[in-house]
Design a protein around this motif. Structure first.
Motif, PDB file in Angstrom:
ATOM      1  N   SER A   1       0.885  -1.200  -0.023  1.00 63.15           N
ATOM      2  CA  SER A   1       0.029   0.101  -0.068  1.00 63.15           C
ATOM      3  C   SER A   1       0.849   1.408  -0.168  1.00 63.15           C
ATOM      4  O   SER A   1       1.944   1.231   0.555  1.00 63.15           O
ATOM      5  CB  SER A   1      -0.890   0.182   1.093  1.00 63.15           C
ATOM      6  OG  SER A   1      -0.319   0.119   2.398  1.00 63.15           O
ATOM      7  N   ALA A   2       0.243   2.261  -0.725  1.00 63.85           N
ATOM      8  CA  ALA A   2       1.015   3.448  -0.773  1.00 63.85           C
ATOM      9  C   ALA A   2       0.156   4.515  -0.241  1.00 63.85           C
ATOM     10  O   ALA A   2      -0.928   4.633  -0.514  1.00 63.85           O
ATOM     11  CB  ALA A   2       1.473   3.709  -2.013  1.00 63.85           C
ATOM     12  N   THR A   3       0.506   5.692   0.409  1.00 61.72           N
ATOM     13  CA  THR A   3      -0.147   6.734   0.806  1.00 61.72           C
ATOM     14  C   THR A   3      -0.216   7.996  -0.084  1.00 61.72           C
ATOM     15  O   THR A   3       0.728   7.887  -1.317  1.00 61.72           O
ATOM     16  CB  THR A   3       0.109   7.180   2.234  1.00 61.72           C
ATOM     17  OG1 THR A   3       1.462   7.598   2.141  1.00 61.72           O
ATOM     18  CG2 THR A   3      -0.008   6.192   3.311  1.00 61.72           C
ATOM     19  N   GLY A   4      -0.925   8.957  -0.102  1.00 59.07           N
ATOM     20  CA  GLY A   4      -0.850  10.221  -0.760  1.00 59.07           C
ATOM     21  C   GLY A   4      -2.002  10.012  -1.701  1.00 59.07           C
ATOM     22  O   GLY A   4      -2.717   8.926  -1.994  1.00 59.07           O
ATOM     23  N   PRO A   5      -1.963  11.188  -2.676  1.00 56.22           N
ATOM     24  CA  PRO A   5      -3.247  11.082  -3.760  1.00 56.22           C
ATOM     25  C   PRO A   5      -3.136  10.004  -4.777  1.00 56.22           C
ATOM     26  O   PRO A   5      -4.270   9.842  -5.405  1.00 56.22           O
ATOM     27  CB  PRO A   5      -2.916  12.602  -4.256  1.00 56.22           C
ATOM     28  CG  PRO A   5      -1.512  12.906  -3.928  1.00 56.22           C
ATOM     29  CD  PRO A   5      -1.146  12.235  -2.644  1.00 56.22           C
ATOM     30  N   HIS A   6      -1.817   9.722  -4.978  1.00 51.45           N
ATOM     31  CA  HIS A   6      -1.773   8.505  -6.187  1.00 51.45           C
ATOM     32  C   HIS A   6      -1.632   7.286  -5.526  1.00 51.45           C
ATOM     33  O   HIS A   6      -1.245   6.271  -6.101  1.00 51.45           O
ATOM     34  CB  HIS A   6      -0.671   9.085  -7.053  1.00 51.45           C
ATOM     35  CG  HIS A   6      -0.568   9.988  -7.798  1.00 51.45           C
ATOM     36  ND1 HIS A   6      -1.731  10.466  -8.701  1.00 51.45           N
ATOM     37  CD2 HIS A   6       0.064  11.456  -7.502  1.00 51.45           C
ATOM     38  CE1 HIS A   6      -1.686  11.611  -9.227  1.00 51.45           C
ATOM     39  NE2 HIS A   6      -0.971  12.192  -8.427  1.00 51.45           N
ATOM     40  N   GLY A   7      -1.925   6.973  -3.893  1.00 51.68           N
ATOM     41  CA  GLY A   7      -1.719   5.773  -3.373  1.00 51.68           C
ATOM     42  C   GLY A   7      -2.780   4.793  -3.476  1.00 51.68           C
ATOM     43  O   GLY A   7      -3.782   5.077  -4.146  1.00 51.68           O
ATOM     44  N   GLY A   8      -2.640   3.582  -2.894  1.00 53.16           N
ATOM     45  CA  GLY A   8      -3.724   2.507  -2.852  1.00 53.16           C
ATOM     46  C   GLY A   8      -2.864   1.250  -2.942  1.00 53.16           C
ATOM     47  O   GLY A   8      -1.759   1.230  -2.531  1.00 53.16           O
ATOM     48  N   TYR A   9      -3.759   0.109  -2.993  1.00 54.67           N
ATOM     49  CA  TYR A   9      -3.312  -1.187  -2.810  1.00 54.67           C
ATOM     50  C   TYR A   9      -2.670  -1.695  -4.475  1.00 54.67           C
ATOM     51  O   TYR A   9      -3.294  -1.479  -5.320  1.00 54.67           O
ATOM     52  CB  TYR A   9      -4.292  -2.237  -2.246  1.00 54.67           C
ATOM     53  CG  TYR A   9      -4.886  -1.793  -0.958  1.00 54.67           C
ATOM     54  CD1 TYR A   9      -3.978  -1.807   0.181  1.00 54.67           C
ATOM     55  CD2 TYR A   9      -6.021  -1.162  -0.735  1.00 54.67           C
ATOM     56  CE1 TYR A   9      -4.477  -1.447   1.299  1.00 54.67           C
ATOM     57  CE2 TYR A   9      -6.486  -0.822   0.583  1.00 54.67           C
ATOM     58  CZ  TYR A   9      -5.645  -1.066   1.532  1.00 54.67           C
ATOM     59  OH  TYR A   9      -6.248  -0.482   2.661  1.00 54.67           O
ATOM     60  N   ARG A  10      -1.697  -2.359  -4.173  1.00 56.28           N
ATOM     61  CA  ARG A  10      -1.153  -3.233  -5.421  1.00 56.28           C
ATOM     62  C   ARG A  10      -0.445  -4.405  -4.831  1.00 56.28           C
ATOM     63  O   ARG A  10       0.028  -4.710  -3.712  1.00 56.28           O
ATOM     64  CB  ARG A  10      -0.112  -2.514  -6.182  1.00 56.28           C
ATOM     65  CG  ARG A  10       0.994  -2.065  -5.603  1.00 56.28           C
ATOM     66  CD  ARG A  10       1.951  -1.122  -6.430  1.00 56.28           C
ATOM     67  NE  ARG A  10       1.418   0.355  -6.504  1.00 56.28           N
ATOM     68  CZ  ARG A  10       0.632   0.754  -7.551  1.00 56.28           C
ATOM     69  NH1 ARG A  10       0.858   0.110  -8.678  1.00 56.28           N
ATOM     70  NH2 ARG A  10       0.244   2.003  -7.694  1.00 56.28           N
ATOM     71  N   VAL A  11      -0.373  -5.410  -5.759  1.00 56.68           N
ATOM     72  CA  VAL A  11       0.316  -6.638  -5.479  1.00 56.68           C
ATOM     73  C   VAL A  11       1.666  -6.628  -5.546  1.00 56.68           C
ATOM     74  O   VAL A  11       2.285  -6.118  -6.708  1.00 56.68           O
ATOM     75  CB  VAL A  11      -0.293  -7.798  -6.356  1.00 56.68           C
ATOM     76  CG1 VAL A  11       0.448  -9.276  -6.128  1.00 56.68           C
ATOM     77  CG2 VAL A  11      -1.767  -8.056  -6.070  1.00 56.68           C
ATOM     78  N   GLY A  12       2.545  -6.963  -4.535  1.00 57.46           N
ATOM     79  CA  GLY A  12       3.935  -6.941  -4.709  1.00 57.46           C
ATOM     80  C   GLY A  12       4.605  -8.218  -5.301  1.00 57.46           C
ATOM     81  O   GLY A  12       3.847  -8.889  -5.975  1.00 57.46           O
TER      82      GLY A  12
END
Length: 365
Positions: A56-67
């Motif tokens: 997961s990443a924070t900020g306006p362009h953040g969200g969940y993704r598969v690592g």
């Protein structure tokens, strides 16, 4: 999203959503799952507890993704997705129906991994197929999936069908099979509306509603043979031809879409109808079979016209002096194609194999 979907199913759907939409936010994930944002975060936590690398990443362009490091999970397809995949492969690759061919073998592996209720309707479509369709005649996989499921479960359907002139016609039919043939997807069925067998073009089916009414399909239905015989009947001009051959030889040279073959005294009788006698005459002339046209004035005339063209073409070739010698009559025992090879004259090649259909939409009869 169904309200009775289990937590395990929702967790798998969450994984699928994150894979399909990298960077998806908890809010969007919750909307996709039909739950609150807080519940969506809980399902992400469940995936992480199963050692799945969900980043997961924070900020306006953040969200969940598969690592990195995620092993391929079990494939999950809806019936429409599975059918759409198989249809796309069948349309784009002629060997997809053959399980011994490399693309067909890969397709078989996917089908074996699907649940029975999803795989069986797809196998039914795969068993009856033909040349890929015109790109402009592609059909809706979701709508087609409904038709295939109705065929498999023997459930009557109500549909809106677009006729050739653009009018829509409501119909009630007993669906037998969905078949890819002559570059088009057809629904082979019994029309309760017309009280007759029909072959409807799937690209003209506008909507489908499956009823709870069942029906008994024909026993030992050969869908491909039935469709081809159906497409050879019901057109404007009668076809009655006597073939000087046995049934096996006639079957090897004449596709079933040209008509019905039956054994009679003196050979094989070919019965059909056509809207294009000239095209039909060319199909007969392209075979090595000896034949006699009977009881069809339009086909007799078309055959005579073709014969006159051949005679004229052969005469034109005889009057032209070939390189290194004088012109003379064609050698006995040679076919028009052999004469073309010998004389190197394109004017002697007049027999073509047509690819057109025998007439308009079968529902327009």
């Amino acid at each position: 999203m169904r309200y009775d979907t289990s937590p395990t199913a929702r967790a798998l759907l969450a994984l699928e959503a994150i894979q399909d939409c990298p960077g998806i936010t908890a809010q969007r994930l919750g909307e996709h799952l039909g739950v609150t944002e807080r519940a969506a975060r809980r399902y992400v936590a469940i995936l992480r507890e199963a050692d799945l690398p969900i980043e997961s990443a924070t900020g306006p362009h953040g969200g969940y993704r598969v690592g990195r490091g995620l092993r391929l999970p079990p494939l999950m397809f809806t019936a429409a997705e599975a059918l759409g995949l198989v249809m796309a492969v069948l349309e784009g690759h002629r060997g997809a129906a053959d399980p011994t061919e490399i693309v067909g073998a890969a397709l078989s592996k996917i089908l074996r991994a699907l649940p029975q209720q999803v795989a069986e309707p797809v196998r039914a479509v795969r068993r009856v197929n033909g040349p890929p369709p015109d790109p402009g005649l592609r059909v809706d996989p979701v709508l087609t999936a409904r038709l295939v499921e109705a065929c498999t479960s023997s459930r009557r359907v109500r549909l809106d069908y677009r006729l050739e002139d653009g009018r829509e016609r409501p119909m009630e039919v007993d669906p037998w099979a969905v078949v890819l043939r002559h570059g088009r997807w057809y629904l082979l069925c019994w029309s309760r509306t017309s009280d007759a067998q029909r072959a409807l073009r799937v690209d003209r089916v506008q909507s489908v509603f499956t009823t709870s009414l069942g029906f008994t399909p024909p026993q030992d239905l050969d869908a491909l043979r039935t469709l081809e015989e159906h497409l050879s009947q019901g057109w404007r001009h009668e076809v009655d031809v006597l073939l000087r051959a046995d049934l096996d030889e006639a079957g090897r040279w004449l596709p079933r879409s040209l008509g019905r073959l039956e054994e009679v005294d003196g050979g094989i009788r070919l019965r059909a109808t056509t809207d294009e006698p000239d095209w039909y005459a060319r199909q007969l002339a392209a075979t090595p079979l000896t034949f006699e046209v009977r009881g069809s004035a339009a086909l007799v005339q078309a055959t005579e016209d073709l014969a006159a063209r051949l005679v004229k073409a052969a005469g034109a070739a005889d009057t032209a002096a070939p390189p290194g010698g004088m012109a003379g009559p064609a050698r006995a025992g040679t076919t028009p194609e052999q004469q073309h090879t010998d004389n190197r004259s394109p004017r002697t090649r007049v027999i073509t194999t047509g690819s057109g259909s025998p007439g308009p939409d079968p529902e327009e009869r």
